[in-house]
Design an enzyme around this catalytic site. Sequence first.
Site, PDB file in Angstrom:
ATOM      1  CE  LYS A  17      -4.086 -78.431  60.099  1.00 47.62           C
ATOM      2  NZ  LYS A  17      -4.076 -77.036  60.568  1.00 47.62           N
ATOM      3  CB  THR A  18      -3.436 -73.474  57.139  1.00 47.04           C
ATOM      4  OG1 THR A  18      -2.927 -74.373  58.139  1.00 47.04           O
ATOM      5  CG2 THR A  18      -3.342 -72.051  57.659  1.00 47.04           C
ATOM      6  CG  ASP A  42      -6.270 -75.198  62.606  1.00 52.42           C
ATOM      7  OD1 ASP A  42      -6.522 -76.254  61.988  1.00 52.42           O
ATOM      8  OD2 ASP A  42      -5.218 -74.550  62.438  1.00 52.42           O
ATOM      9  CD  GLU A  43      -3.428 -78.769  63.820  1.00 44.46           C
ATOM     10  OE1 GLU A  43      -3.792 -79.956  63.858  1.00 44.46           O
ATOM     11  OE2 GLU A  43      -2.508 -78.361  63.101  1.00 44.46           O
ATOM     12  CD  GLN A  53      -1.262 -84.502  60.730  1.00 43.72           C
ATOM     13  OE1 GLN A  53      -0.352 -83.732  61.025  1.00 43.72           O
ATOM     14  NE2 GLN A  53      -2.031 -84.301  59.672  1.00 43.72           N
ATOM     15  NE  ARG A 111       4.718 -83.456  60.132  1.00 47.31           N
ATOM     16  CZ  ARG A 111       3.560 -82.924  59.765  1.00 47.31           C
ATOM     17  NH1 ARG A 111       3.438 -81.616  59.642  1.00 47.31           N
ATOM     18  NH2 ARG A 111       2.507 -83.682  59.499  1.00 47.31           N
TER      19      ARG A 111
END
Length: 747
Positions: free
Chosen positions: A32-33, A223-224, A254, A605
């Site tokens: 995504k980044t 973002d997020e 998340q 993770r």
Amino acid sequence: MDYLEGLNPPQREAVVTMDGPMMIIAGAGSGKTRVLTYKIAHLIANGVEPFNILSLTFTNKASREMKERIVDAVGDDAKNLWMGTFHSVFARILRFEAEKIGYQSNFTIYDSEDAKSVIKGVVKDFRLDDKLYKPNVVLSRISSAKNNLISWRAYEQNNDLRIEDEASGRPKIAEIYKEYAIRCFRANAMDFDDLLFNTSVLFQQHLDVLNKYQSKFKYVLIDEFQDTNVTQYFITRKLAARNRNICVVGDDAQSIYAFRGANIQNILNFKTDYPELKVVKLEQNYRSTQTIVEAANSVIAHNKNQLEKNTFTQNAIGDRIEVLRSPTDLEEARSVAKGIQEAMIKDHIPAKDIAILYRTNSQSRALEEALVKLSIKAQIFGGLSFYQRKEIKDMIAYLKFVTNPKDEEAFKRIINYPKRGIGATTVNNLFVKAAENKLGIWDIVANIRKFFGGRVATQVENFANMIKVFQMQSEQKNAFETASFIAKNSGVLRELYDDKTPEGKNRYDNLQELLNGIQGFTDDPNKEDKSLTTYLEEISLITTQDKEDVSDAITLMTIHMSKGLEFDYVFLVGMEENLFPSQMMLETREDLEEERRLFYVAITRAKQKLYMSYALQRYRFGKTISCDPSRFIDEIAPQYISMRRNSISDDLGPGSTPGFSNFRSLRQQPSNFIRKAVEPKDDRPFVPSKSESLMVGQTVRHGKFGDGKVEKITEEGLDKRAIINFEAVGKKTLILTFAKLMIIEDN
């Protein structure tokens, strides 16, 4: 265009779509980044001015890395982007517009410790019980109100909030909130929540200002997005209202920050606000093995409130998740440390690629001690921040007061440090005089002879003259030159240098490190404004997630802090009921689903290997308690968990299970309090049968699933599994070592 090469079809679609509202649902490890970065680069490459793009992130580190990548893709023009954290961007806007809402542009930003100090003073002045009105509890309540756009005036008039406060035994919260807000305003200071709240006030009360920024920001990217609160979404929705070019990136699976005010409904209901919304799903995971991805999917499937997506990966299948059962938490720590040692020696995994994750910070002590005994270097994230150390807070207080002499909290720290004969009684008298004359504390101090005489006036006058000299320096010199001058001439540097104890030397070194950091700020060619005010704003907005790796060491951190990070090997410890999920998160389905999302974050993770562990006994709350394994382990599909006896653990004693081993629920009660156990058909007591007695065709009873027929039994290594068709819930694959089944009818 080079930056479009290597993108998969959904990623490319997200990048090249320029106009209109868009939601990019980005699963864990889906790049995504990269997509968000290239999307901004694509806007610039296609003629959009960087000045007209607003990009909001949650950490300064993420913002820096994204901007560097964009510069690499499209050149130095990208440096003109409005990119940063919500707090840093809105603080920048408030610097320009503060006077419209009654503040001066040189306002101080209070961190949580400053804010708690103000609240502590209010509680004391109101003569309230400081054990009941603890600063962190009161601040949390005030923060929650601001994050929901509730001012102190609205709070006073809200009957429901009043009833809640009375029920909690704290009926004076509204009065404290009001006084806290007044004192912050009088000190020309804003806390972190004010940076958002006051921006919303600014846009509501001054439509000309809102229009200016709506015209400026033609494209808004967030973002997020799943971590945004009510205030953050309110502001960004206002900014995007004219052009409707808003792009949000996030993953509802998340969303783990409800305790900070994050509102998952922002992402779940985004389409309601933008009916013409284009949705792009990034479902391919590039981070983890197939086993880890599928295990995570099997867990999050238990949540009811979620956006539909099907995360997958083309990576290798990978090893199954291994679960360690230990008799005590100390044995758990020892076994995990040995597991890490084996990974480093046998698998040649660098220490920096290994992490231990836990639900609460208190779990780190035993783990750290176990690692030290094996000479394994570790770094703990979430300890005392460099900027929270006393010597650093003292020096920063000097810098803050020089730039904003209305800052009462800074004044209290420095007025008699180093000691200059101005005691607590004198300080109290100064504040009393300020209140009587309805003046700020600096108005009294800078004109002390008008209000006091004698030795007190002389001492305070000397202090005021010193501050005035510092202010002249700050107007003429950059941040480093000013800070160095203040450190020397305030006496702080000499005070620390003269302390020859090991602690004193450490404090002196810390102050030198602070000055080194300020010099780095002024030497940065990308910093146009090298003033002390700009430096203070930058460090006040540093987030806990921005901490850099300090060495090649094992990383220990809470799962919350691990979000956005990845490691080759992850050891997830403390997988016990009432610890994870937390006992405080079992009141509602929404709370439990947030805990499950936290578990999902922990699983995802891991890139190559994931280990989980739990203890049968743990030392908590000052005593040893018995523990049940977490329901979340039971929710992982059984094919993704394996049993392996190995040399990771020492012999744990008679009757214990050594090593990382497979697990199915050891509890007879339901693993999910929402889903009730199936009622048995008769009232005979539940007595588990020996697993070796089980045969195909038998009817068995399970504590949660009820009655079912055994259709198949397989053996795989040390695993013995049964496929059972339960009347109420259908087919389940259970590992017989732990399944606890009662044979009620032979074939």
